[in-house]
Design a protein around this motif. Structure first.
Motif, PDB file in Angstrom:
ATOM      1  N   SER A 138       0.849  -1.185   0.000  1.00  0.00           N
ATOM      2  CA  SER A 138       0.000   0.000   0.000  1.00  0.00           C
ATOM      3  C   SER A 138       0.888   1.240   0.000  1.00  0.00           C
ATOM      4  N   LYS A 139       0.280   2.405  -0.141  1.00  0.00           N
ATOM      5  CA  LYS A 139       1.066   3.645  -0.160  1.00  0.00           C
ATOM      6  C   LYS A 139       1.842   3.817   1.143  1.00  0.00           C
ATOM      7  N   ASN A 140       1.192   3.618   2.275  1.00  0.00           N
ATOM      8  CA  ASN A 140       1.884   3.780   3.557  1.00  0.00           C
ATOM      9  C   ASN A 140       2.988   2.745   3.734  1.00  0.00           C
ATOM     10  N   ARG A 141       2.716   1.516   3.319  1.00  0.00           N
ATOM     11  CA  ARG A 141       3.723   0.468   3.473  1.00  0.00           C
ATOM     12  C   ARG A 141       4.912   0.705   2.537  1.00  0.00           C
ATOM     13  N   LEU A 142       4.662   1.269   1.353  1.00  0.00           N
ATOM     14  CA  LEU A 142       5.760   1.599   0.441  1.00  0.00           C
ATOM     15  C   LEU A 142       6.633   2.700   1.031  1.00  0.00           C
ATOM     16  N   ILE A 143       6.027   3.662   1.703  1.00  0.00           N
ATOM     17  CA  ILE A 143       6.807   4.706   2.372  1.00  0.00           C
ATOM     18  C   ILE A 143       7.731   4.079   3.411  1.00  0.00           C
ATOM     19  N   GLU A 144       7.199   3.154   4.195  1.00  0.00           N
ATOM     20  CA  GLU A 144       7.997   2.472   5.215  1.00  0.00           C
ATOM     21  C   GLU A 144       9.134   1.675   4.574  1.00  0.00           C
ATOM     22  N   PHE A 145       8.827   0.978   3.507  1.00  0.00           N
ATOM     23  CA  PHE A 145       9.802   0.177   2.761  1.00  0.00           C
ATOM     24  C   PHE A 145      10.957   1.052   2.276  1.00  0.00           C
ATOM     25  N   LEU A 146      10.629   2.220   1.728  1.00  0.00           N
ATOM     26  CA  LEU A 146      11.653   3.099   1.164  1.00  0.00           C
ATOM     27  C   LEU A 146      12.464   3.812   2.242  1.00  0.00           C
ATOM     28  N   ILE A 147      11.843   4.123   3.366  1.00  0.00           N
ATOM     29  CA  ILE A 147      12.602   4.751   4.452  1.00  0.00           C
ATOM     30  C   ILE A 147      13.698   3.800   4.935  1.00  0.00           C
ATOM     31  N   ILE A 148      13.363   2.528   5.059  1.00  0.00           N
ATOM     32  CA  ILE A 148      14.332   1.546   5.540  1.00  0.00           C
ATOM     33  C   ILE A 148      15.443   1.318   4.520  1.00  0.00           C
ATOM     34  N   LEU A 149      15.087   1.280   3.233  1.00  0.00           N
ATOM     35  CA  LEU A 149      16.063   1.002   2.170  1.00  0.00           C
ATOM     36  C   LEU A 149      16.383   2.256   1.357  1.00  0.00           C
ATOM     37  N   LYS A 150      16.384   3.386   2.016  1.00  0.00           N
ATOM     38  CA  LYS A 150      16.539   4.676   1.330  1.00  0.00           C
ATOM     39  C   LYS A 150      17.773   4.728   0.437  1.00  0.00           C
ATOM     40  N   GLU A 151      18.896   4.219   0.926  1.00  0.00           N
ATOM     41  CA  GLU A 151      20.136   4.310   0.159  1.00  0.00           C
ATOM     42  C   GLU A 151      20.075   3.496  -1.129  1.00  0.00           C
ATOM     43  N   ASP A 152      19.279   2.431  -1.140  1.00  0.00           N
ATOM     44  CA  ASP A 152      19.170   1.586  -2.331  1.00  0.00           C
ATOM     45  C   ASP A 152      18.274   2.190  -3.400  1.00  0.00           C
ATOM     46  N   PHE A 153      17.485   3.191  -3.041  1.00  0.00           N
ATOM     47  CA  PHE A 153      16.515   3.742  -3.985  1.00  0.00           C
ATOM     48  C   PHE A 153      16.769   5.210  -4.310  1.00  0.00           C
ATOM     49  N   GLN A 154      18.005   5.650  -4.125  1.00  0.00           N
ATOM     50  CA  GLN A 154      18.342   6.998  -4.565  1.00  0.00           C
ATOM     51  C   GLN A 154      18.252   7.053  -6.090  1.00  0.00           C
ATOM     52  N   PRO A 155      17.723   8.145  -6.640  1.00  0.00           N
ATOM     53  CA  PRO A 155      17.472   8.213  -8.089  1.00  0.00           C
ATOM     54  C   PRO A 155      18.736   8.152  -8.923  1.00  0.00           C
ATOM     55  N   LYS A 156      18.607   7.430 -10.029  1.00  0.00           N
ATOM     56  CA  LYS A 156      19.674   7.365 -11.027  1.00  0.00           C
ATOM     57  C   LYS A 156      19.064   7.815 -12.345  1.00  0.00           C
ATOM     58  N   ASN A 157      19.484   7.250 -13.436  1.00  0.00           N
ATOM     59  CA  ASN A 157      18.903   7.593 -14.726  1.00  0.00           C
ATOM     60  C   ASN A 157      17.663   6.741 -14.959  1.00  0.00           C
ATOM     61  N   THR A 158      16.503   7.297 -14.711  1.00  0.00           N
ATOM     62  CA  THR A 158      15.253   6.572 -14.868  1.00  0.00           C
ATOM     63  C   THR A 158      14.439   7.195 -15.986  1.00  0.00           C
ATOM     64  N   LYS A 159      13.353   6.510 -16.355  1.00  0.00           N
ATOM     65  CA  LYS A 159      12.498   7.025 -17.421  1.00  0.00           C
ATOM     66  C   LYS A 159      11.785   8.304 -16.991  1.00  0.00           C
ATOM     67  N   GLN A 160      11.797   8.595 -15.671  1.00  0.00           N
ATOM     68  CA  GLN A 160      11.176   9.821 -15.192  1.00  0.00           C
ATOM     69  C   GLN A 160      12.142  11.011 -15.245  1.00  0.00           C
ATOM     70  N   GLY A 161      13.383  10.770 -15.678  1.00  0.00           N
ATOM     71  CA  GLY A 161      14.350  11.849 -15.772  1.00  0.00           C
ATOM     72  C   GLY A 161      15.070  12.082 -14.454  1.00  0.00           C
ATOM     73  N   GLN A 162      15.664  13.264 -14.307  1.00  0.00           N
ATOM     74  CA  GLN A 162      16.425  13.589 -13.107  1.00  0.00           C
ATOM     75  C   GLN A 162      15.479  13.850 -11.943  1.00  0.00           C
ATOM     76  N   LEU A 163      15.633  13.080 -10.875  1.00  0.00           N
ATOM     77  CA  LEU A 163      14.754  13.199  -9.725  1.00  0.00           C
ATOM     78  C   LEU A 163      15.538  13.681  -8.509  1.00  0.00           C
ATOM     79  N   LYS A 164      14.841  14.313  -7.601  1.00  0.00           N
ATOM     80  CA  LYS A 164      15.446  14.813  -6.375  1.00  0.00           C
ATOM     81  C   LYS A 164      15.857  13.661  -5.463  1.00  0.00           C
ATOM     82  N   SER A 165      16.983  13.813  -4.781  1.00  0.00           N
ATOM     83  CA  SER A 165      17.453  12.781  -3.862  1.00  0.00           C
ATOM     84  C   SER A 165      16.456  12.576  -2.730  1.00  0.00           C
TER      85      SER A 165
END
Length: 226
Positions: A138-165
């Motif tokens: 869910s949206k809330n659970r995804l937030i929790e997931f990303l907070i824990i693994l924040k370093e693994d999901f820092q933006p790189k070159n994605t189809k959404q373009g340059q994203l904020k860290s």
């Protein structure tokens, strides 16, 4: 030696300096080697630390002691304003037998997944631990997931373009809103393929490979327990 208090700090202990001569591994402990790749000596060190946290005459962790250990091993929890809530979520996720406490096997599952596993398996393993009954986040659970693994999901070159860290919890909440909007706000949540596609910009086959590798490990572990 670690004290039996909520404020213990595993980060101050050099695990390689521990005397494990009096630590014995049970048959179930030894089976953890297949799942984690840890050798006997490392499992003894982890068991020593676990016993220091639980205190005398106990063999499980309550919520307070689990939170202290989790904060020491996962710095993203310490940085988050939601640290206590996240620790509760992790406690529930890794209390596999729903006993209301964390035993040594469950703690090793947590340590391996969040600290020591290869990056791909950390992502898949934590997703598996946090997923809802429908296999999605869910949206809330995804937030929790990303907070824990924040370093693994820092933006790189994605189809959404340059994203904020992703530096703060608020950054993550905003990005999750954007992610759900990108997938037309599904009411039942997002699957692992969608999450990896959006945040890491890789093909769905990568996500499938991650899940396949993780599930294979879990299945092998369960077979050994039978």
């Amino acid at each position: 030696m670690l004290s039996n208090t909520k404020d213990l700090d595993l980060g101050r202990i050099s695990i390689y300096d521990l005397n494990t001569d009096n630590i014995e591994l049970s048959l179930s402990d030894i089976q953890l080697k297949k799942f984690t790749g840890y050798d006997d000596e490392h499992l003894k060190r982890l068991k020593y630390l676990f016993q220091q946290i639980t205190g005398p005459n106990k063999d499980t962790l309550d919520m307070n002691h689990f939170e202290s250990a989790a904060r020491s091993m996962c710095h993203s929890l310490t940085e988050s304003s939601e640290a206590h809530h996240l620790a509760e979520i992790l406690f529930q996720a890794y209390d596999k037998n729903t006993s209301g406490s964390i035993d040594f096997s469950e703690m090793i599952d947590f340590v391996w997944t969040v600290v020591d596993a290869p990056r791909e398996e950390q992502i898949a393993g934590l997703y598996q631990a946090l997923q809802e009954s429908n296999g999605k986040l869910s949206k809330n659970r995804l937030i929790e997931f990303l907070i824990i693994l924040k370093e693994d999901f820092q933006p790189k070159n994605t189809k959404q373009g340059q994203l904020k860290s992703l530096k703060t919890d608020e950054d993550i909440r905003n990005r999750v809103d954007e992610c759900f909007s990108y997938f037309n706000n599904p009411f039942d949540g997002l699957n692992l393929n969608q999450i990896i596609e959006y945040f890491l910009g890789v093909k769905d086959s990568f996500a499938n490979n991650v899940k396949t590798r993780w599930n294979a490990r879990v299945q092998r572990r369960h077979k050994k327990k039978k």
